[in-house]
Design an enzyme around this catalytic site. Structure first.
Site, PDB file in Angstrom:
ATOM      1  N   TYR A 186      13.274  32.082   4.851  1.00 30.31           N
ATOM      2  CA  TYR A 186      12.019  32.766   5.194  1.00 30.31           C
ATOM      3  C   TYR A 186      11.952  33.106   6.674  1.00 30.31           C
ATOM      4  O   TYR A 186      12.352  32.299   7.521  1.00 30.31           O
ATOM      5  CB  TYR A 186      10.824  31.875   4.854  1.00 30.31           C
ATOM      6  CG  TYR A 186      10.536  31.752   3.377  1.00 30.31           C
ATOM      7  CD1 TYR A 186      10.487  32.880   2.548  1.00 30.31           C
ATOM      8  CD2 TYR A 186      10.297  30.508   2.809  1.00 30.31           C
ATOM      9  CE1 TYR A 186      10.202  32.752   1.193  1.00 30.31           C
ATOM     10  CE2 TYR A 186      10.016  30.369   1.455  1.00 30.31           C
ATOM     11  CZ  TYR A 186       9.970  31.500   0.659  1.00 30.31           C
ATOM     12  OH  TYR A 186       9.687  31.367  -0.675  1.00 30.31           O
ATOM     13  N   LYS A 194       0.845  -1.201   0.000  1.00 27.83           N
ATOM     14  CA  LYS A 194       0.000   0.000   0.000  1.00 27.83           C
ATOM     15  C   LYS A 194       0.881   1.252   0.000  1.00 27.83           C
ATOM     16  O   LYS A 194       2.086   1.178   0.275  1.00 27.83           O
ATOM     17  CB  LYS A 194      -0.899  -0.015   1.235  1.00 27.83           C
ATOM     18  CG  LYS A 194      -0.141   0.047   2.556  1.00 27.83           C
ATOM     19  CD  LYS A 194      -1.050  -0.276   3.738  1.00 27.83           C
ATOM     20  CE  LYS A 194      -0.273  -0.208   5.053  1.00 27.83           C
ATOM     21  NZ  LYS A 194      -1.026  -0.778   6.170  1.00 27.83           N
TER      22      LYS A 194
HETATM   23  C1  LIG Z   1      -0.175  -1.696   6.916  1.00 28.64           C
HETATM   24  C2  LIG Z   1      -0.682  -2.970   7.444  1.00 28.64           C
HETATM   25  C3  LIG Z   1       0.183  -4.075   7.640  1.00 28.64           C
HETATM   26  C4  LIG Z   1       1.684  -3.967   7.512  1.00 28.64           C
HETATM   27  O1  LIG Z   1       2.259  -3.634   8.778  1.00 28.64           O
HETATM   28  P1  LIG Z   1       3.829  -3.485   8.947  1.00 28.64           P
HETATM   29  O2  LIG Z   1       3.992  -3.035  10.359  1.00 28.64           O
HETATM   30  O3  LIG Z   1       4.275  -2.444   7.965  1.00 28.64           O
HETATM   31  O4  LIG Z   1       4.449  -4.801   8.677  1.00 28.64           O
HETATM   32  C5  LIG Z   1      -0.384  -5.294   7.970  1.00 28.64           C
HETATM   33  N1  LIG Z   1      -1.712  -5.426   8.136  1.00 28.64           N
HETATM   34  C6  LIG Z   1      -2.566  -4.386   7.999  1.00 28.64           C
HETATM   35  C7  LIG Z   1      -4.015  -4.600   8.223  1.00 28.64           C
HETATM   36  C8  LIG Z   1      -2.083  -3.124   7.660  1.00 28.64           C
HETATM   37  O5  LIG Z   1      -2.926  -2.098   7.550  1.00 28.64           O
END
Ligand SMILES: *Cc1c(COP(=O)(O)O)cnc(C)c1O
Length: 369
Positions: free
Chosen positions: A264, A38
């Site tokens: 700035y 993601k």
């Molecule tokens: C983002 C997410 C993960 C991944 O977690 P990490 O700590 O990056 O390994 C796993 N499960 C769900 C439901 C998530 O939203």
């Protein structure tokens, strides 16, 4: 590697392979591995990362939103993709692109069944999310019968997996709570499995879950941050390799006299004759204003140069008075001389936020394995 002559995020696929193999080595061979890609694969380039992970043998992918899954499908990714956070109205697209939804509430479940039936689907793979204490998404313990009653009356879907998410898998002080979540997950999923009469995949561990609770790997794990090189723990970090290095270049150097100001709102006034270097990276690239005013710094020829004054939209300035450097020289923001976690901590944040915040206009350069 040729030196950076503009702002670039180098993505090292050899490091990705190392991290994948390291995490896999913590698990029994029959445990499936879901790679979380993601948020543009945590800022790294989801298509490039997913292709490499497919080659390495990942069993599943997960994305947050439907559009992210469609992008992977349109770029030739064929591995199953779980969409973690779909909405009503997404389900036609989900089915059209062979994506697999997380069904986390009664409304969502009913809406998916309606869409799947309207599209004449049989045994469409779906994932049921259980809430075991994160209180974010998922069915509560008293809703299992309701889930089953809805599923029982349709042959449009088949439960491919049942899963939950840990609230504090990296936090040893919450160990008792985490073990409670794991026990509740086992109980709730068995109740559902008994009613279903078949055994879907079960998963609750994220990266820190794999590392701290390998006994709770069930039949699949979900890893994101670990693949990108972070262990959420100073003892685990050295075993993983951050895959991204953020580099830039010195655009210009000004020599300023005592009392002259930088940037700035004149937030930095030089205490003595100083050399100030201007870099082509700013808050619109993901280096937020919080890093300015000497909270954090960069490395030039392996030497630390603090960020001085306010970070601008496309530019920031660093103090290079003590560093032998010139215009055109390479600058490391993180990776190499500076561990990204150190940089993130200087800004009061965590690896996740730093790396997912590197904006799309920063050019990605892929270094093959
Ligand atoms: C983002 C997410 C993960 C991944 O977690 P990490 O700590 O990056 O390994 C796993 N499960 C769900 C439901 C998530 O939203």
């Amino acid at each position: 590697m040729p030196k950076a002559n503009e702002t670039v995020l180098e993505i090292n696929l050899g490091n990705l392979a190392h991290n994948y193999r390291y995490l896999r080595s913590k698990l029994d061979e029959d445990v499936k591995f879901l790679s979380v890609v993601k948020a543009f694969a945590y800022g790294n380039d989801s298509v490039v990362i997913a292709k490499k992970l497919e080659e390495l043998g990942t069993d599943y992918f997960a994305v947050a939103y439907v559009s992210e899954g469609i992008q992977l499908r349109e770029n030739g990714i064929t591995t199953p993709i779980l969409v973690l956070h779909p909405q009503m109205g997404n389900f036609e697209e989900i089915i059209e692109h062979c994506l697999e939804p997380n069904l986390y509430s009664e409304k969502i479940l009913i809406n998916f069944i309606e869409t799947a039936e309207a599209k004449n689907q049989k045994n469409y793979p779906v994932h049921i999310k259980l809430n075991t204490g994160l209180n974010r998404l998922g069915f509560d313990a008293n809703e299992i019968s309701k889930v089953y009653d809805l599923i029982e009356n349709t042959n449009s879907l088949k439960v491919r997996s049942i899963f939950s998410h840990l609230a504090a898998s990296e936090d040893w002080e919450e160990r008792e709570f985490t073990i409670g979540q794991i026990d509740l997950f086992r109980k709730m999923s068995w109740e559902l499995i008994e009613k279903l009469g078949y055994q879907p995949l079960l998963h609750i561990c994220n990266t820190s879950g794999i590392i701290n609770y390998p006994q709770a790997a069930f039949s699949m794990v979900r890893s994101g941050i670990g693949l990108y090189g972070y262990g959420n723990d100073e003892n685990v970090d050295p075993k993983l390799k951050p895959i991204g290095s953020l580099k830039t270049v010195i655009s210009q150097i000004h020599k300023l006299e005592k009392g002259e100001s930088v940037g700035y709102n004149r937030k930095y006034k030089v205490p003595k004759t100083s050399r100030i270097a201007t870099l082509p990276i700013g808050h619109a690239d993901g280096i937020n204003r919080i890093y300015g005013n000497e909270k954090a710094g960069v490395f030039i020829h392996d030497q630390y140069a603090p960020i001085v004054g306010n970070v601008c939209m496309d530019i920031l300035m660093v103090n290079v008075t003590e560093i032998d450097c010139e215009e055109g020289d390479e600058v490391v923001i993180f990776g190499g001389s500076q561990h990204p976690v150190k940089f993130a901590e200087a800004g009061g944040t965590i690896s996740y936020e730093l790396i997912t915040g590197i904006q799309h206009r920063v050019k990605r350069i892929v270094i093959p394995e």
